[in-house]
Write an enzyme that holds these catalytic residues in place. Structure first.
Site, PDB file in Angstrom:
ATOM      1  N   CYS A   1      38.751  50.059  22.801  1.00 62.07           N
ATOM      2  CA  CYS A   1      37.515  50.230  23.564  1.00 62.07           C
ATOM      3  C   CYS A   1      37.507  51.644  24.122  1.00 62.07           C
ATOM      4  O   CYS A   1      38.508  52.099  24.663  1.00 62.07           O
ATOM      5  CB  CYS A   1      37.474  49.212  24.699  1.00 62.07           C
ATOM      6  SG  CYS A   1      36.006  49.368  25.730  1.00 62.07           S
ATOM      7  N   LEU A   2      36.368  52.335  23.970  1.00 64.47           N
ATOM      8  CA  LEU A   2      36.294  53.722  24.454  1.00 64.47           C
ATOM      9  C   LEU A   2      36.515  53.804  25.966  1.00 64.47           C
ATOM     10  O   LEU A   2      36.917  54.848  26.466  1.00 64.47           O
ATOM     11  CB  LEU A   2      34.949  54.346  24.078  1.00 64.47           C
ATOM     12  CG  LEU A   2      34.718  54.563  22.576  1.00 64.47           C
ATOM     13  CD1 LEU A   2      33.291  55.056  22.333  1.00 64.47           C
ATOM     14  CD2 LEU A   2      35.725  55.545  21.991  1.00 64.47           C
TER      15      LEU A   2
ATOM     16  N   HIS B   1      31.997  42.253  20.992  1.00 64.37           N
ATOM     17  CA  HIS B   1      32.668  43.147  21.958  1.00 64.37           C
ATOM     18  C   HIS B   1      31.624  43.895  22.801  1.00 64.37           C
ATOM     19  O   HIS B   1      31.731  43.949  24.027  1.00 64.37           O
ATOM     20  CB  HIS B   1      33.567  44.134  21.200  1.00 64.37           C
ATOM     21  CG  HIS B   1      34.241  45.146  22.083  1.00 64.37           C
ATOM     22  ND1 HIS B   1      35.593  45.150  22.332  1.00 64.37           N
ATOM     23  CD2 HIS B   1      33.733  46.196  22.785  1.00 64.37           C
ATOM     24  CE1 HIS B   1      35.885  46.151  23.153  1.00 64.37           C
ATOM     25  NE2 HIS B   1      34.780  46.814  23.443  1.00 64.37           N
ATOM     26  N   GLU B   2      30.628  44.453  22.139  1.00 63.16           N
ATOM     27  CA  GLU B   2      29.604  45.221  22.867  1.00 63.16           C
ATOM     28  C   GLU B   2      28.767  44.306  23.760  1.00 63.16           C
ATOM     29  O   GLU B   2      28.392  44.685  24.865  1.00 63.16           O
ATOM     30  CB  GLU B   2      28.701  45.988  21.893  1.00 63.16           C
ATOM     31  CG  GLU B   2      29.415  47.030  21.027  1.00 63.16           C
ATOM     32  CD  GLU B   2      30.337  47.947  21.807  1.00 63.16           C
ATOM     33  OE1 GLU B   2      30.021  48.291  22.957  1.00 63.16           O
ATOM     34  OE2 GLU B   2      31.408  48.310  21.276  1.00 63.16           O
TER      35      GLU B   2
ATOM     36  N   HIS C   1      30.277  43.785  27.054  1.00 69.18           N
ATOM     37  CA  HIS C   1      30.038  44.883  28.000  1.00 69.18           C
ATOM     38  C   HIS C   1      28.777  44.643  28.824  1.00 69.18           C
ATOM     39  O   HIS C   1      28.722  44.988  30.006  1.00 69.18           O
ATOM     40  CB  HIS C   1      29.885  46.222  27.263  1.00 69.18           C
ATOM     41  CG  HIS C   1      31.193  46.880  26.959  1.00 69.18           C
ATOM     42  ND1 HIS C   1      32.046  47.327  27.933  1.00 69.18           N
ATOM     43  CD2 HIS C   1      31.790  47.201  25.786  1.00 69.18           C
ATOM     44  CE1 HIS C   1      33.116  47.884  27.373  1.00 69.18           C
ATOM     45  NE2 HIS C   1      32.985  47.813  26.060  1.00 69.18           N
TER      46      HIS C   1
HETATM   47 CO    CO Z   1      34.312  48.434  24.613  1.00 72.06          CO
END
Ligand code: CO
Length: 178
Positions: free
Chosen positions: A94-95, A136-137, A140
């Protein structure tokens, strides 16, 4: 509107924990936001980037699971209608958690409703890696993070790296106040 310039929001910045709010205007501002997010995703060599990761409490994410320009997808106000298929385990990064990778279990497929940046409604099914990126997104947008999805063993393994991120965040905040 021109492309906006964004910096990555890194754990434990509070916006990453907030539930993002729906987009209600498909206007020039939204186009500028999306362009800026795509630029930052490419620059960071990420496969996905969500609104809170650029400090925006908006239900937007961009993704590109293959790196090919034609596979670039922007999802506005996405809703996962259904998750299907076998639970699969895959190592995710993850960034917002630089240098941290952990195995996460997710269903293999999902069906998503979303709006394009032009305001068109789409409903599409995804399988494998793209489906994983979407899940995943989407997390967020709900304030759910990689650290919440990793096993207890991985959390322990990454204890120091996570503590360092917290320390970096505190130092940066202290500097900003001065
Ligand atoms: Co992420």
């Amino acid at each position: 509107m021109d492309e906006l310039q964004y910096d990555l929001t890194v754990y434990p910045t509070p916006v990453l924990r907030q539930v993002a709010e729906p987009v209600d205007a498909f206007d020039e501002e939204l186009k500028g936001i999306v362009k800026g997010m795509l630029a930052l995703m490419h620059q960071s060599e990420g496969v996905g980037l969500a609104g809170p990761q650029v400090g925006l409490k908006r239900r937007i994410f961009v993704m590109n699971a293959t790196g090919k320009p034609e596979d670039e997808i922007t999802m506005i106000n996405p809703r996962i209608l259904e998750k299907q298929g076998e639970a699969t385990v895959f190592e995710e990064g993850c960034l917002s958690f630089p240098g941290i990778y952990a195995e996460v279990e997710r269903p293999d497929s999902c069906t998503v409703e979303y709006w394009t940046v032009a305001g068109e409604r789409r409903e599409e099914g995804f399988t494998g890696f793209p489906s994983r990126v979407i899940q995943h997104e989407y997390d967020h947008l709900e304030g759910v993070l990689l650290v919440d999805r990793m096993s207890r063993a991985d959390k322990l393994r990454h204890k120091n790296a996570l503590a360092e991120l917290v320390e970096d965040y505190r130092n940066k905040k202290a500097k900003a106040v001065k």
